[in-house]
Design an enzyme around this catalytic site. Structure first.
Site, PDB file in Angstrom:
ATOM      1  N   HIS A  47     106.710 -70.627 -10.152  1.00 17.19           N
ATOM      2  CA  HIS A  47     106.631 -69.638 -10.890  1.00 17.19           C
ATOM      3  C   HIS A  47     107.416 -70.200 -12.119  1.00 17.19           C
ATOM      4  O   HIS A  47     108.104 -69.715 -12.907  1.00 17.19           O
ATOM      5  CB  HIS A  47     107.579 -68.408 -10.568  1.00 17.19           C
ATOM      6  CG  HIS A  47     107.209 -67.875  -8.974  1.00 17.19           C
ATOM      7  ND1 HIS A  47     105.781 -67.020  -9.278  1.00 17.19           N
ATOM      8  CD2 HIS A  47     107.334 -68.138  -8.017  1.00 17.19           C
ATOM      9  CE1 HIS A  47     105.806 -66.664  -7.911  1.00 17.19           C
ATOM     10  NE2 HIS A  47     106.671 -67.342  -7.167  1.00 17.19           N
ATOM     11  N   LYS A  61     108.865 -83.952 -35.761  1.00 18.52           N
ATOM     12  CA  LYS A  61     108.126 -83.547 -35.007  1.00 18.52           C
ATOM     13  C   LYS A  61     107.260 -84.726 -34.236  1.00 18.52           C
ATOM     14  O   LYS A  61     106.939 -85.625 -35.032  1.00 18.52           O
ATOM     15  CB  LYS A  61     107.062 -82.601 -35.485  1.00 18.52           C
ATOM     16  CG  LYS A  61     107.722 -81.203 -35.560  1.00 18.52           C
ATOM     17  CD  LYS A  61     108.153 -80.390 -34.344  1.00 18.52           C
ATOM     18  CE  LYS A  61     106.921 -79.933 -33.508  1.00 18.52           C
ATOM     19  NZ  LYS A  61     106.278 -79.002 -34.125  1.00 18.52           N
ATOM     20  N   GLU A  83      97.102 -81.705 -25.777  1.00 20.13           N
ATOM     21  CA  GLU A  83      96.714 -80.457 -26.062  1.00 20.13           C
ATOM     22  C   GLU A  83      94.914 -80.226 -26.279  1.00 20.13           C
ATOM     23  O   GLU A  83      94.315 -79.430 -25.698  1.00 20.13           O
ATOM     24  CB  GLU A  83      97.337 -79.738 -27.113  1.00 20.13           C
ATOM     25  CG  GLU A  83      98.697 -79.652 -27.313  1.00 20.13           C
ATOM     26  CD  GLU A  83      99.622 -79.330 -28.230  1.00 20.13           C
ATOM     27  OE1 GLU A  83      98.838 -79.127 -29.291  1.00 20.13           O
ATOM     28  OE2 GLU A  83     100.949 -79.573 -28.453  1.00 20.13           O
TER      29      GLU A  83
END
Ligand code: ARG
Length: 459
Positions: free
Chosen positions: A155, A282, A289
């Site tokens: 989870h 960044k 992705e």
């Protein structure tokens, strides 16, 4: 010119021709188409269905055409209906009437079914190689990190301590099953449909097994209707590739999380990350992705063909031409994803300290604490309850199980003694998980060894 001009008084409308034509995408099967034709022509000559000399002439010219296409000397005419038409047209242009004999006892329906099988067999080998290389990268990374303690999750909550090597090897197992699935697909792919004709076989005395043998295939199809209209081998490959993408996408998702400041378990190499056009700080995991995103294309390709096939009556229908773009896209996508994923993973820096620190929080040794009581004779349910109380106590006091004083332990359950600290020590918790398939460093090394053996056997 199409192959079917005799009956028609007009040529095909220009737009309709483009709509009908498959050459923009089936041109990539030129080599396989010619290989199939060489085998067919050789068999026609051997069986005396066409003159031996003519068969040899056809074979020699086909081989020239193949070499010229390969070298770029012979450009493929994109106005032809399909690659089969183009090759036959070129052959006839070169050797005249002999070329016109090639299509004896054959239809484009069994021809295209063969070409696609041959093409996908070749691509499957490339896929096997790429996936095997990726498994090797994973195995090597696992070797370097076989004892790096990290939290295991359920989870997405810290659950029990494992090793990074163990986590990585889970993906090696998944991809190994993908390799097994690919090998299995290949078995049913390596069957020759030639001789099925358009749908009803042929009246000529063909030697179908001989053709299959020349092409390195293991057998021939049993039923001519099925021979021309079976695309199970494409569906099986697409299903396998979809499962590969499920695995890569899950792995990509974890890499994306691990790269975040919230986790910081790994850092991707600059060569496999991208920056932001506005935020100078960044460093984005775009490659992972994209892999995650591209999974959708491959699932879509599978849906395309399932849908195309589900309602068509036997035997060949033009709907089946839709098989190619779908499966080509899936194969290209998977190859690209696997081949980019491997070096991205290989060059990633593993931040073992951060993994360990994360494992030290979140009470991931609580099960071991309960197990400690069980080893001392308490039933597991009671041990579970006592440990739950201890966890609540720790949260209240801002402590961990490691820092909670023994007096507090004893208040909850008097079985506890100071050896509990050893039992809940993170390294010990991992080391003790020695059940086969478990995460202990010792088990991971055994798992790696077994995987390396499997990889070597696949060669
Ligand atoms: N381009 C066709 C395909 O990919 C080849 C088979 C054509 N057969 C036919 N009967 N029109 O399926």
């Amino acid at each position: 010119m199409p192959l079917w001009t005799g009956r028609f008084k007009k040529t095909l409308d220009k737009k309709t021709n483009d709509f009908n034509s498959s050459i923009p995408f089936d041109c990539r099967m030129a080599e396989q188409d010619i290989r199939g034709s060489v085998a067919h022509a050789t068999m026609l000559g051997k069986q005396g269905i066409i003159d031996k000399g003519e068969s040899e002439k056809i074979v020699a010219s086909l081989k020239e055409i193949a070499a010229e296409i390969e070298s770029g000397e012979l450009p493929i005419d994109m106005t032809a209906e399909d690659i089969h038409t183009f090759v036959e047209g070129e052959l006839t242009r070169r050797i005249g009437d002999s070329g016109k004999r090639l299509h004896t006892a054959r239809s484009r329906n069994d021809q295209v079914a063969l070409d696609l099988r041959l093409y996908l067999l070749d691509e499957s080998e490339k896929l096997e190689k790429s996936i095997t290389d990726l498994v090797r990268v994973i195995v090597n990374k696992a070797k370097e990190n076989y004892d790096a303690v990290m939290p295991g999750y359920t989870h997405l909550q810290r659950a029990q301590p494992i090793t990074f090597g163990h986590h990585l090897m889970a993906y090696a197992s998944m991809l190994m099953r993908d390799l097994d699935r690919l090998s299995d697909c290949k078995k049913r792919m390596a069957v020759s449909p030639l001789g099925s004709g358009a749908l009803a076989g042929t009246t000529y005395p063909l030697d179908r097994e001989y053709v299959a043998g020349l092409l390195g295939l293991s057998g021939v199809s049993d039923n001519s209707l099925d021979g021309v209209s079976d695309r199970d081998y494409v569906l099986e490959l697409l299903s396998t590739l979809s499962i590969v993408m499920v695995h890569l996408s899950r792995f990509a998702e974890e890499i994306i999380m691990w790269c975040s400041w919230e986790f910081k378990f790994i850092e991707l190499d600059d060569a496999f990350s991208t920056g932001s056009s506005i935020m100078p700080q960044k460093k984005n995991p775009d490659i992972a992705e994209l892999v995650r995103g591209k999974s959708g294309r491959v699932f879509g390709d599978l849906m395309t063909l399932l849908t195309a096939m589900k309602g068509i009556p036997l035997a060949y229908n033009k709907d089946m031409q839709e098989d190619k773009e779908a499966v080509f896209d899936a194969v290209d996508t998977v190859l690209m994803c696997v081949d980019t994923f491997a070096p991205m993973l290989e060059t990633a820096r593993v931040l073992k300290e951060n993994m360990r620190n994360a494992a030290a929080k979140g009470f991931i040794n609580a099960t071991d604490c309960a197990d400690y009581l069980v080893y001392k004779g308490l039933p597991f349910r009671d041990a579970y309850k006592a440990t739950g109380e201890l966890v609540a106590l720790c949260i209240d006091k801002g402590l961990t199980l490691e820092t909670l004083p023994i007096a507090e332990y004893k208040k909850v359950c008097d079985i506890f003694d100071t050896d509990v600290y050893e039992a809940i020590d993170l390294d010990n918790c991992v080391k003790k998980r020695t059940v086969k398939g478990g995460p202990s460093p010792e088990c991971v090394l055994r798992e790696i060894e077994a995987m390396e053996k499997k990889l070597d056997e696949r060669k």
